[in-house]
Design an enzyme around this catalytic site. Structure first.
Site, PDB file in Angstrom:
ATOM      1  N   SER A   1       0.773  -1.306  -0.211  1.00 55.34           N
ATOM      2  CA  SER A   1      -0.207  -0.056   0.070  1.00 55.34           C
ATOM      3  C   SER A   1       0.832   1.228  -0.009  1.00 55.34           C
ATOM      4  O   SER A   1       0.324   2.437  -0.394  1.00 55.34           O
ATOM      5  CB  SER A   1      -1.017  -0.058   1.290  1.00 55.34           C
ATOM      6  OG  SER A   1      -1.524  -1.186   1.078  1.00 55.34           O
TER       7      SER A   1
ATOM      8  N   ASP B   1     -10.341  -6.833  -0.144  1.00 54.92           N
ATOM      9  CA  ASP B   1      -9.993  -5.563   0.538  1.00 54.92           C
ATOM     10  C   ASP B   1      -9.296  -5.981   1.755  1.00 54.92           C
ATOM     11  O   ASP B   1      -9.635  -7.227   2.312  1.00 54.92           O
ATOM     12  CB  ASP B   1     -10.966  -4.742   0.939  1.00 54.92           C
ATOM     13  CG  ASP B   1     -10.425  -3.179   1.044  1.00 54.92           C
ATOM     14  OD1 ASP B   1     -10.536  -2.162   0.451  1.00 54.92           O
ATOM     15  OD2 ASP B   1      -9.883  -3.275   2.415  1.00 54.92           O
TER      16      ASP B   1
ATOM     17  N   HIS C   1     -14.945  -0.567   3.311  1.00 52.14           N
ATOM     18  CA  HIS C   1     -14.864   0.752   3.696  1.00 52.14           C
ATOM     19  C   HIS C   1     -15.893   1.795   3.639  1.00 52.14           C
ATOM     20  O   HIS C   1     -16.186   2.825   3.677  1.00 52.14           O
ATOM     21  CB  HIS C   1     -13.485   1.468   3.262  1.00 52.14           C
ATOM     22  CG  HIS C   1     -12.268   0.858   3.460  1.00 52.14           C
ATOM     23  ND1 HIS C   1     -11.511   0.962   4.802  1.00 52.14           N
ATOM     24  CD2 HIS C   1     -11.556  -0.176   3.071  1.00 52.14           C
ATOM     25  CE1 HIS C   1     -10.512   0.373   4.962  1.00 52.14           C
ATOM     26  NE2 HIS C   1     -10.770  -0.249   3.618  1.00 52.14           N
TER      27      HIS C   1
ATOM     28  N   CYS D   1      -7.838   1.841   1.665  1.00 54.04           N
ATOM     29  CA  CYS D   1      -8.605   1.055   1.046  1.00 54.04           C
ATOM     30  C   CYS D   1      -8.198   0.440  -0.150  1.00 54.04           C
ATOM     31  O   CYS D   1      -7.599   1.271  -1.209  1.00 54.04           O
ATOM     32  CB  CYS D   1      -9.851   1.966   0.790  1.00 54.04           C
ATOM     33  SG  CYS D   1     -11.147   1.199  -0.374  1.00 54.04           S
TER      34      CYS D   1
END
Lengths: 613, 373
Positions: A326, A363, A369, A382
């Site tokens: 991420s 996710d 989310h 997210c």
């Protein structure tokens, strides 16, 4: 006894003899002239030739090794020094029977097969009258034992040489590297004259990358010698020019802190000053003690290091290629903004599906989310938002944007050997894998998984670029060079790279703002690490899958083999408004980025920004 | 005439004369000996002990010379066949196992008190023997006598060559040949013997030892083996050549002082001299030698009988010959045969022999008037 009675004619005999005597004298004078003409030939006509030969006979050039430059950290802490050590050396020219000498030497001093092998290789390369080291770092007992037996070993001597010593041991090894004995391939490469007295050369890290500067210039002594090669006196001396001292940008105490903070985990931490590119910390853990490598590590210890599961020899900072997870999201988000996709929001149910494909892209948050815009997507990390964004951007746009930050490319750091990482594109896949690009691969690229690989250094460098709103500098380890202890250090100039210019500079602010909220907002993934900070930190957590979790399987960290657990990643810079430090932390198999990597980064940022308070 | 003038006007000369000293020759020899000591001091790395030893030898040798000078040629002539015979017998003794082996050669007889080389006796007695033999008949000698002379030369020469001592053998053979040449032998015989000598060269090769053959081969191309047998010649040439016109100066010869030059106090001392004193110094030394040789030939020419003439002439020419061979060898003109440079090289035995020869020269000259009276 019968005798001829001949009448002696005295006058005639005297005359005859006189004649012969004159002839003899003339011949003698002629022969003397022959000698003189020979001498004229030698002493007048060929005088210069013989004078040169005589000079060569008389004078032996002895090389004097230059003292290797010292290495300091940015605060003047000594990282590599030279300490005197005794070595056993042989001059091949003076050794009549090498095999015999070696086998007799081994009876009084421990000499390994590797020493012998290396020595025999080296003497082929050196001149016959050069002294060649056989064994280094003799202890006092060995010195004494040889001294007693010295008379039995003509051509063998104990020499005091300076050898490299790294007082911080494993802590700096992946940056500083080490020196080792010159090997055959290096012999081909180096300037043989300048290295005629040098036994060691930089093998890795700064020692290798700045070999030219550290080594210095060989000196020469013109020594008068007799026919046995024994030095009688020094006629002339050209002193060696010592190598320059190096000051690194590394803050070794900060690196020590990083090492402690990483605790039991393997991994890498790279911290740099975003404005100047100064690399403050370049840690790869675990490290190893470079000192045995200087004098020749024994094979057993080396094999132990080489085969260790923890890969201590591996420089993770420059060579470790990790999926960034991420931590790419701010960059992908920026790409989205640049593409005019910033206004869209996505509903996140906890998974994502491509049309016409029933594969579910998960996710990290199973329950989803909900409605997510870019800012939330970064703050809460997210995945679904970025699946969607990546899908819209398409792989080539992602690729083209990401490489502007240096992903998939060398940073150009001044240490030899960094790897490029990988920023995939459809083109790349066709070329390298001979396969078409699948849309699903774009999705996972959007969250830093799939083919994408970055080195910790690359990640830190891209973070610095982000922090500086696109201004790019080359990361550099060398701070300054210093010709001698009392001369002024010469600073290395910063190399600026082509800056990234966005259509709308406000996009920088938006992304950075989102990243500060990662640290400082209620819902930020790294809020615990940002809590209580006296400055604003902009950061992004990352958790990189090492192990592909099967579609329907539950991810249960505890049950996985420790080595298959996720890598914990974190990038950050601070203060967000005026970045002084950019950092990338990768803790291997340490789980989520927020749990392990982020707190480590916080400690380092605190140290760097607050240490003078 | 000159002698008469000197004897009338100089008291010193008459004293010398009554002591049977030839002052001209003595002065020449003393000059060379002094220069020799100067060179040796440098060649021995300023070893004063060696200088003292050489001085002692010179003293002894000059003493012996003066003693020999007292012996009238007639006496010498009387003892000649006996001395020669003893010399040859001793040579045979050396070869039949009584000799002391030194450096792979049997050259010495150990007489308890001192070691002794019979070849040194032959050096003197061979020319004496030939002069004695040729003195009997009118000159020039007939072919048959020449043949006998040849035999007298060959026997000791081969015995010495077998020891092996090629240098001395060569020197001795030449001293004999010089007697024959001086005896007025016809030129066609000279050419014939040169031809024979060339033809006999393979025979000489046969008698040579391996190391001698190697020396000859090395002489032909010294640079082929610069660290082995050619080393002497190469280093010696470097020493001399680097000396240049004026030399590097006394005690400054780097070649000689740094032990590049082997045997630098003995056979190769000329290289030290050439290096330190240069061409100029060498010419001075050669002129000194020439002075002594000229005096020797003059004495020979003045001698009043064939024995004295031939012996004196042979001594003078042999003296030159050893100088020529030594310098020729050191400068690379001739193969290395191992002959010292007369009066200059460090060493005892050959110096004594040489001085005996000069003693004979003096005797021949100073007893001249008495003979004629």
């Amino acid at each position: 006894m019968p005798r001829y009675l001949t009448i002696k004619d005295h006058a005639r005999e005297t005359h005859l003899f006189g004649q012969r005597a004159v002839i003899a004298f003339v011949i003698i004078v002629l022969l003397m002239l022959t000698i003189v003409s020979r001498l004229v030939y030698l002493q007048v006509i060929n005088h210069e030739h013989y004078e040169t030969l005589s000079h060569k006979n008389r004078v032996k050039i002895v090389s004097v090794p230059p003292t290797r430059g010292l290495i300091y950290d940015r605060n003047g802490v000594l990282l590599a020094e030279n300490i005197p050590s005794f070595s056993l050396e042989l001059t091949p020219e003076q050794v009549s029977n090498m095999d015999d000498t070696l086998s007799r030497l081994r009876k009084i001093i421990a000499i390994s097969d590797e020493d012998i092998e290396h020595f025999l290789r080296l003497i082929k390369q050196k001149r016959r009258f050069d002294s060649v080291p056989l064994r280094f770092r003799l202890n006092e007992e060995e010195v004494a034992r040889f001294a007693v037996n010295r008379y039995r070993f003509p051509g063998v001597d104990i020499e005091a040489r300076l050898i490299r010593y790294y007082p911080r041991g494993k802590l700096g090894v992946h940056v500083i590297g080490y020196v080792g004995r010159i090997d055959e391939t290096e012999l081909q490469r180096i300037d043989n004259a300048n290295y005629s007295a040098t036994t060691h050369i930089g093998k890795l890290g700064v020692e290798r990358s700045y070999e030219d500067i550290l080594h210095g210039q060989v000196g020469f002594q013109e020594a008068e010698v007799n026919a046995q090669g024994r030095t009688l006196r020094i006629l002339n001396e050209t002193p060696a020019i010592p190598g320059k001292n190096l000051y690194l940008n590394i803050d070794i105490e900060m690196q020590a802190l990083a090492d402690r903070a990483l605790g039991k985990y393997r991994g890498s931490i790279v911290a740099m000053a975003p404005k100047s590119g100064e690399v403050l910390t370049l840690l790869s853990k675990p490290g190893y003690d470079p000192n045995p490598f200087v004098t020749g590590i024994d094979n057993k210890s080396y094999q132990a290091l080489r085969t260790s599961k923890d890969k201590p020899l591996f420089n993770r900072s420059l060579l470790g290629q990790y999926p960034p997870g991420s931590t790419v999201k701010p960059f992908i988000g920026l790409a989205g903004l640049e593409a005019g996709l910033g206004k869209q929001s996505t509903f996140c149910p906890g998974w994502y599906e491509l049309q016409g494909d029933d594969h579910r892209y998960r996710d990290w948050k199973k329950q989803g989310h909900g409605e997510t815009d870019l800012d939330v997507a970064i703050v809460e990390s997210c995945d679904v938002y970025f699946y969607e964004l990546a899908h819209r951007l398409k792989i080539d746009r992602i690729h083209d944007f990401m490489i502007r930050f240096g992903f998939g490319q060398k940073t150009g750091i001044d240490i030899i050997g960094e790897l490029t990482g990988l920023m995939p594109s459809a083109d790349w896949k066709r070329r390298e894998r001979r396969q078409a690009w699948f849309p699903g691969e774009t999705l996972i690229t959007g969250i830093g998984q799939g083919f994408t690989l970055t080195t910790p250094l690359q990640l830190a460098s891209a973070t610095a670029t982000l922090a500086m709103h696109g201004q790019r500098v080359q990361p550099n380890v060398l701070h300054a060079t210093q010709a001698s202890a009392d001369s002024e250090p010469v600073l290395r100039e910063t190399t600026y790279l082509k800056p990234i210019e966005l259509k709308d500079p406000a996009h920088w602010h938006r992304i950075i703002h989102a990243m500060t909220r990662v640290m400082h907002s209620e819902r930020g993934t790294a809020r615990r690490s940002g809590a209580g900070a006296k400055y604003t930190i902009a950061g992004k957590t990352g958790t990189a899958q090492v192990f592909g979790v099967a579609q329907d399987a539950e991810y249960e960290a505890e049950e996985l083999d420790e080595r298959l657990r996720d890598h914990s990643l974190f990038i950050a810079f601070a203060p967000a408004e005026d970045p002084q430090i950019a950092i990338a932390v990768i803790a291997e198999n340490a789980g989520s980025g927020s749990a392990t990597a982020a707190p480590i980064a916080r400690k380092l940022i605190d140290y760097y920004l607050l240490r003078n308070q | 005439m000159l002698e008469g003038y000197q004897s009338r006007h100089s008291r010193g000369f008459s004293i010398a004369r009554s002591l049977h000293i030839d002052l001209t020759l003595l002065v020449g020899l003393l000059m060379i000996a002094s220069l020799g000591l100067v060179i040796l001091y440098s060649a021995s790395n300023q070893n004063i002990d060696i200088i003292y030893r050489q001085l002692t030898r010179l003293g002894v040798a000059f003493g012996i010379m003066l003693i020999i000078a007292q012996v009238p040629p007639r006496q010498l002539q009387f003892w000649t066949p006996w001395l020669f015979g003893i010399g040859v017998i001793l040579l045979i003794a050396v070869l039949s196992g009584f000799g002391v082996v030194s450096k792979g050669a049997q050259r010495w007889l150990d007489l308890g008190l001192f070691r002794f080389q019979p070849s040194e006796i032959i050096k003197i007695t061979l020319p004496m023997m030939l002069a004695w033999y040729l003195n009997d008949a009118a000159l020039p000698p007939r072919p048959k006598r020449i043949l006998v002379c040849g035999l007298l030369i060959i026997v000791p020469t081969l015995l010495i060559a077998k020891q092996p001592d090629l240098g001395t053998a060569l020197l001795i053979a030449s001293s004999g040949v010089f007697v024959i040449l001086l005896s007025g032998i016809r030129w066609r015989f000279v050419f014939a013997s040169i031809f024979t000598a060339v033809a006999a060269a393979p025979l000489l090769w046969y008698f040579m030892h391996d190391y001698q053959r190697r020396r000859v081969l090395t002489f032909l191309n010294p640079e082929n083996d610069p660290l082995g047998a050619g080393w002497h010649i190469v280093q010696s040439k470097i020493a001399i050549g680097s000396g240049g016109t004026y030399g590097k100066g006394w005690l400054n010869g780097s070649q000689s002082h740094l032990e590049f030059l082997p045997e630098r106090s003995t056979d190769f001392i000329f290289a030290v001299y050439g290096e330190e004193f240069g061409l100029m110094g060498v010419v001075v030394l050669l002129l000194m030698y020439l002075f002594v040789i000229a005096r020797g030939l003059y004495i020979a020419a003045q001698a009043q009988d064939t024995f004295g003439r031939l012996l004196a002439g042979s001594i003078a020419i042999t003296f030159f010959f050893s100088i020529f061979v030594n310098i020729g060898m050191v400068t690379g003109l001739l193969p290395v045969v191992g002959l010292p440079l007369p009066i200059v090289s460090y060493g005892g035995t050959s110096m004594v022999t040489l001085m005996i020869a000069f003693g004979i020269l003096m005797s021949v000259h100073t007893h001249r008037k008495l003979l004629s009276q």
